[in-house]
Enzyme design. Structure first.
Site, PDB file in Angstrom:
ATOM      1  N   GLU A 286       9.820  -1.635   6.501  1.00  0.00           N
ATOM      2  CA  GLU A 286       8.445  -1.099   6.436  1.00  0.00           C
ATOM      3  C   GLU A 286       7.793  -1.830   5.272  1.00  0.00           C
ATOM      4  O   GLU A 286       8.227  -1.665   4.130  1.00  0.00           O
ATOM      5  CB  GLU A 286       8.453   0.407   6.124  1.00  0.00           C
ATOM      6  N   CYS A 320       0.665   1.790   0.885  1.00  0.00           N
ATOM      7  CA  CYS A 320       0.616   0.717   1.871  1.00  0.00           C
ATOM      8  C   CYS A 320      -0.530   0.956   2.840  1.00  0.00           C
ATOM      9  O   CYS A 320      -1.033   0.045   3.474  1.00  0.00           O
ATOM     10  CB  CYS A 320       1.937   0.646   2.620  1.00  0.00           C
TER      11      CYS A 320
HETATM   12  N1  LIG Z   1       5.063   0.309   5.370  1.00  0.00           N
HETATM   13  C1  LIG Z   1       5.420   1.341   4.640  1.00  0.00           C
HETATM   14  O1  LIG Z   1       5.769   2.401   5.147  1.00  0.00           O
HETATM   15  C2  LIG Z   1       5.402   1.239   3.141  1.00  0.00           C
HETATM   16  C3  LIG Z   1       5.533   2.395   2.390  1.00  0.00           C
HETATM   17  C4  LIG Z   1       5.508   2.305   1.006  1.00  0.00           C
HETATM   18  C5  LIG Z   1       5.330   1.081   0.392  1.00  0.00           C
HETATM   19  N2  LIG Z   1       5.196  -0.019   1.150  1.00  0.00           N
HETATM   20  C6  LIG Z   1       4.966  -1.318   0.506  1.00  0.00           C
HETATM   21  O2  LIG Z   1       5.816  -1.429  -0.632  1.00  0.00           O
HETATM   22  C7  LIG Z   1       5.187  -2.216  -1.640  1.00  0.00           C
HETATM   23  C8  LIG Z   1       5.155  -1.450  -2.939  1.00  0.00           C
HETATM   24  O3  LIG Z   1       6.422  -1.037  -3.327  1.00  0.00           O
HETATM   25  P1  LIG Z   1       7.283  -1.865  -4.381  1.00  0.00           P
HETATM   26  O4  LIG Z   1       6.383  -2.507  -5.375  1.00  0.00           O
HETATM   27  O5  LIG Z   1       8.338  -0.951  -4.871  1.00  0.00           O
HETATM   28  O6  LIG Z   1       7.903  -2.991  -3.445  1.00  0.00           O
HETATM   29  P2  LIG Z   1       8.994  -4.132  -3.798  1.00  0.00           P
HETATM   30  O7  LIG Z   1       9.115  -4.974  -2.602  1.00  0.00           O
HETATM   31  O8  LIG Z   1       8.696  -4.762  -5.087  1.00  0.00           O
HETATM   32  O9  LIG Z   1      10.353  -3.303  -4.016  1.00  0.00           O
HETATM   33  C9  LIG Z   1      10.878  -2.477  -3.009  1.00  0.00           C
HETATM   34  C10 LIG Z   1      12.364  -2.262  -3.272  1.00  0.00           C
HETATM   35  O10 LIG Z   1      13.059  -3.488  -3.095  1.00  0.00           O
HETATM   36  C11 LIG Z   1      13.925  -3.736  -4.212  1.00  0.00           C
HETATM   37  N3  LIG Z   1      14.082  -5.187  -4.307  1.00  0.00           N
HETATM   38  C12 LIG Z   1      13.263  -6.073  -4.914  1.00  0.00           C
HETATM   39  N4  LIG Z   1      13.717  -7.334  -4.704  1.00  0.00           N
HETATM   40  C13 LIG Z   1      14.831  -7.229  -3.945  1.00  0.00           C
HETATM   41  C14 LIG Z   1      15.726  -8.161  -3.360  1.00  0.00           C
HETATM   42  N5  LIG Z   1      15.557  -9.469  -3.516  1.00  0.00           N
HETATM   43  N6  LIG Z   1      16.762  -7.701  -2.635  1.00  0.00           N
HETATM   44  C15 LIG Z   1      16.940  -6.390  -2.438  1.00  0.00           C
HETATM   45  N7  LIG Z   1      16.119  -5.441  -2.954  1.00  0.00           N
HETATM   46  C16 LIG Z   1      15.067  -5.864  -3.688  1.00  0.00           C
HETATM   47  C17 LIG Z   1      13.207  -3.053  -5.354  1.00  0.00           C
HETATM   48  O11 LIG Z   1      14.126  -2.755  -6.375  1.00  0.00           O
HETATM   49  C18 LIG Z   1      12.674  -1.807  -4.689  1.00  0.00           C
HETATM   50  O12 LIG Z   1      13.692  -0.836  -4.644  1.00  0.00           O
HETATM   51  C19 LIG Z   1       3.806  -2.512  -1.114  1.00  0.00           C
HETATM   52  O13 LIG Z   1       3.789  -3.783  -0.546  1.00  0.00           O
HETATM   53  C20 LIG Z   1       3.596  -1.441  -0.068  1.00  0.00           C
HETATM   54  O14 LIG Z   1       2.632  -1.766   0.893  1.00  0.00           O
HETATM   55  C21 LIG Z   1       5.238   0.024   2.501  1.00  0.00           C
HETATM   56  N1  LIG Z   2       2.620   7.388   4.691  1.00  0.00           N
HETATM   57  C1  LIG Z   2       1.632   7.180   3.661  1.00  0.00           C
HETATM   58  C2  LIG Z   2       1.678   5.804   3.091  1.00  0.00           C
HETATM   59  C3  LIG Z   2       3.024   5.302   2.682  1.00  0.00           C
HETATM   60  C4  LIG Z   2       2.889   3.977   2.018  1.00  0.00           C
HETATM   61  O1  LIG Z   2       2.658   3.768   0.902  1.00  0.00           O
HETATM   62  C5  LIG Z   2       0.249   7.416   4.212  1.00  0.00           C
HETATM   63  O2  LIG Z   2       0.096   7.650   5.398  1.00  0.00           O
HETATM   64  O3  LIG Z   2      -0.695   7.356   3.444  1.00  0.00           O
END
Ligand SMILES: NC(=O)c1ccc[n+]([C@@H]2O[C@H](COP(=O)([O-])OP(=O)(O)OC[C@H]3O[C@@H](n4cnc5c(N)ncnc54)[C@H](O)[C@@H]3O)[C@@H](O)[C@H]2O)c1
Ligand SMILES: N[C@@H](CCC=O)C(=O)O
Length: 515
Positions: A286, A320
């Protein structure tokens, strides 16, 4: 029999009793700050030399807690513990596994404000955002428990005369759960328990920017009766240890939530078949978004402005699903823009511990610097209408920022900023609005504010996002009501909190017997 699923109601903080209870929870958590949390492998507590300190983004001097930093050797130990627990956990009946989740949900509900107070401290969520995060975690527990019960017997298939065919689901094995900082309770818990209730065992790697809330949740799952080794808590060590487990030949699946860059890297690394590996790893990813709200010419413009502001600036735009693009028909552009600017100027930015705060800090210095640099880019690409300022002396505070007259191809219209910044672009027709909305690599959420039925129907077909909302904002999906997940570079098209989510954590088996 369990009662039917209903989502957890949000707390009404205008009731003084509720507000007082929340203040009390904040005061309690204040007394718990700075403690050291061990790694947990097979129920064993391990404290390592190297540590990760989690600090309060609203007050960077304040330590929220300290966790041990994982190593590759500990990752191997966690894998062994998870593999060994899998042999027994996979044989526990789905109903008994679901009962652990239902008990955990009840316990979390009783400690709701306490967990929300940890969210205020660890990631700077204002009260309502923290309350919604905790409510969503409860929802995941309740929803997935019921879903597992209904999947326990599998799905009926046809049988011919003299033959009995059965089709049912079996777990995969050891899963790696990697969670982001921004929903450090809901997403961390949801992805973890989906994997567990389906009979798998897991290694949980929470974000280094929010490991304490995760530690608290792991303790709660243990108290709810989860056997040792089913959930192994392995914080710290970021990329190195994370990638080591991604590449481990005994990792069966990876459930990742986070940025596009990290998600793509994990997807790539997981695809390589390692020596001794007996399966193709499954990856649930995600990832990010570049979400838009379209405002039609025939629309409730006050609703449009309110929706843009709430979706762009809730939790400082660190969702996100956040609205980072407003695509507005030219006839109503000036009116919507000026109302959004007016509403934005009224938002209270400050310490999320205060009930009246709408927007707290962003998560850390790296995020702060990145967002401020996008604001500088925005000043070249559009007209700064309000905001644009930051202050990182005590915490990482950035004013909610609105840019006008930005080209659809501009960087601030294409790249995920993950901060309180929204860019406006003007379009002539509704068709053009849809074209602009679809013109990014992402496809997570979107909204259309319109009274035109034909336009809504067109958007239903052509606005290519996983979560499309009409006449409301584009954030705030509810488990079981708005299954959540995006298209294209927003992920692997999975839907958290949806009717088919658990299937991603299992494999289907057909058994055919002849009589
Ligand atoms: N689509 C969704 O449902 C959803 C939900 C929440 C957040 N997000 C996205 O997440 C991002 C924000 O969260 P963030 O800043 O914590 O993201 P990030 O990608 O920096 O980190 C996410 C996780 O990955 C780990 N990580 C980082 N590098 C890694 C590697 N090389 N190998 C394995 N693990 C690694 C981090 O420690 C953390 O636990 C935004 O891009 C947001 O849009 C998406
Ligand atoms: N599920 C949340 C977003 C999660 C991502 O950051 C929403 O619907 O706002």
């Amino acid at each position: 029999m369990t009662v039917p699923y209903k989502h957890e109601p949000f707390t009404n903080f205008t009731i003084e009793q509720e507000a007082a209870a929340f203040r009390q929870a904040l005061a309690y958590v204040e007394t718990q700050l700075g403690q050291v949390y061990p790694i947990i492998i097979g129920g064993k507590r391990i404290v390592t030399e190297e540590k990760v300190v989690s600090t309060n983004p609203a007050n960077k001097q304040q330590e929220v807690g300290v966790v041990s930093k994982a190593t590759k050797a500990l990752a191997d130990e966690a894998m062994e513990a998870a593999l060994s627990a899998f042999e027994t956990w996979k044989r526990v009946s789905p109903k008994a596994r679901a009962d652990v989740l239902l008990r955990a949900a009840a316990m979390l509900r009783r400690r709701k404000h306490e967990f929300s107070a940890w969210l205020v401290k660890e990631v700077g969520k204002p009260w309502k955002e923290a309350d919604a995060d905790t409510a969503e975690a409860i929802d995941f527990l309740e929803y997935y428990a019921r879903q597992m019960i209904s999947l326990a017997e599998g799905v009926p298939v046809l049988s011919r005369s003299g033959e009995s065919n059965r089709f049912f689901y079996v777990p995969l094995g050891v899963g790696l759960i990697i969670s982001p900082f921004n929903f450090p309770l809901a997403i961390m818990a949801g992805t973890t328990v989906a994997a567990i209730v389906t009979g798998n065992t897991v290694i949980l790697r929470p974000s280094d920017r929010a490991p304490i809330v995760a530690a608290k949740f792991v303790e709660l799952m243990e108290e709810a009766g989860l056997p040792q080794g089913v959930l192994n808590y392995l914080p710290g060590g970021e990329a190195e240890v994370g990638e080591y487990i991604v590449e481990h030949p005994q990792t069966r699946f990876i459930s990742f939530t986070g940025s596009r860059a990290v998600g793509c890297r994990i997807y790539e690394r997981a695809a390589i078949v390692q020596p001794g590996q007996k399966w193709l790893k499954r990856v649930i990813a995600e990832m990010g978004g570049k979400d838009a709200i379209i405002v039609d010419r025939d629309a409730d413009l006050e609703l449009a402005a309110q929706s843009i502001v709430a979706s762009a600036f809730g939790f400082s735009g660190q969702k996100c699903s956040a609205c980072s693009r407003a695509i507005v028909l030219e006839d109503v552009y000036d009116e919507v823009l000026s109302r959004v600017v007016e509403l934005t100027k009224q938002l209270k930015v400050g310490n999320p511990q205060e009930q009246s705060t709408f927007m707290g800090p962003v998560i850390d210095q790296v995020s702060y610097d990145k967002i401020m640099s996008y604001i500088e880019i925005g000043k070249q690409e559009g007209k700064l209408m309000t905001g644009g300022e930051g202050d990182d002396t005590t915490g990482f505070f950035i004013q909610p920022t609105v840019f006008a007259d930005v080209a659809p191809t501009a960087r601030i219209m294409q790249e995920e900023i993950f901060g309180p910044v929204v860019a406006f672009t003007k379009v002539r027709t509704f068709d053009e609005a849809l074209e602009v909305a679809n013109n990014t690599d992402y496809g997570l959420t979107g909204a259309v504010i319109s009274n035109n039925r034909a336009h809504l129907e067109k958007a239903r077909e052509e606005f290519h996002v996983g979560n499309l909302y009409f006449n409301r904002g584009c954030t705030g999906a509810i488990v079981g009501y708005h299954p959540f997940g995006g298209f294209n570079m927003s992920g692997t098209d999975s839907k958290a909190g949806g009717p088919d989510y658990l299937l991603l954590h299992m494999q289907a088996k057909t058994v055919s017997e002849m009589f």
